[in-house]
Design a protein around this motif. Structure first.
Motif, short mmCIF file in Angstrom:
data_model
loop_
_atom_site.label_atom_id
_atom_site.label_comp_id
_atom_site.label_asym_id
_atom_site.label_seq_id
_atom_site.Cartn_x
_atom_site.Cartn_y
_atom_site.Cartn_z
N ILE A 246 0.86 -1.18 0.00
CA ILE A 246 0.00 0.00 0.00
C ILE A 246 0.90 1.23 0.00
N ASP A 247 0.75 2.03 -1.03
CA ASP A 247 1.52 3.27 -1.14
C ASP A 247 0.66 4.41 -0.64
N LYS A 248 0.83 4.76 0.61
CA LYS A 248 0.03 5.84 1.19
C LYS A 248 0.70 7.17 0.90
N LYS A 249 0.01 8.02 0.16
CA LYS A 249 0.53 9.34 -0.14
C LYS A 249 0.21 10.28 1.02
N THR A 250 1.08 11.22 1.21
CA THR A 250 0.82 12.25 2.21
C THR A 250 0.94 13.61 1.55
N MET B 151 -7.39 16.38 -5.72
CA MET B 151 -6.68 15.24 -5.15
C MET B 151 -7.57 14.50 -4.16
N PRO B 152 -8.49 13.68 -4.65
CA PRO B 152 -9.41 13.02 -3.72
C PRO B 152 -8.73 12.04 -2.76
N GLU B 153 -7.58 11.51 -3.12
CA GLU B 153 -6.90 10.56 -2.24
C GLU B 153 -6.24 11.25 -1.04
N LEU B 154 -6.09 12.56 -1.11
CA LEU B 154 -5.47 13.31 -0.01
C LEU B 154 -6.44 14.25 0.67
N ARG B 155 -7.72 14.03 0.50
CA ARG B 155 -8.72 14.96 1.04
C ARG B 155 -8.66 15.09 2.55
N ARG B 156 -8.38 14.01 3.23
CA ARG B 156 -8.34 14.08 4.70
C ARG B 156 -7.23 15.02 5.16
#
Length: 101
Positions: free
Chosen positions: A4-8, A70-75
């Motif tokens: 899992i490549d978690k982007k920040t 960037m929906p993957e970094l919305r949090r």
């Protein structure tokens, strides 16, 4: 095995702007209170307030654009937007005290 490549979201310009705006506005507020409500401090503070509003609005628009794109970094971006917006109630409190609302 799947990795899992978690982007920040590592953009830090917003935090510099948020902390800088908070520190400078607090210093100006303290100077105003300590100077027995001298209006000269308000003359110095007025350009800062105007520029801080403009810069914070630009940064908010930038972060909102990134939030949408960037929906993957919305949090992460959402938390940064909330931190940026946290200056509004503090500034409003200073305004109410200065204007004796």
């Amino acid at each position: 095995m799947k990795t899992i490549d978690k982007k920040t979201f590592d953009e830090t310009a917003f935090i510099d702007l948020t902390i800088g705006s908070f520190i400078i506005s607090t210093l100006l507020f303290v100077m105003y209170i300590l100077s027995n409500e001298n209006s000269n401090v308000l003359v110095i503070a007025s350009p800062f307030v105007f520029s801080a509003i403009v810069l914070n609005t630009i940064m908010l628009l930038h972060l909102t654009d990134l939030f949408i794109r960037m929906p993957e970094l919305r949090r992460d971006i959402g938390i940064k937007i909330l931190i940026l917006l946290s200056n509004i109630p503090i500034t409003f409190l200073y305004y109410c005290i200065v204007m004796k609302v």
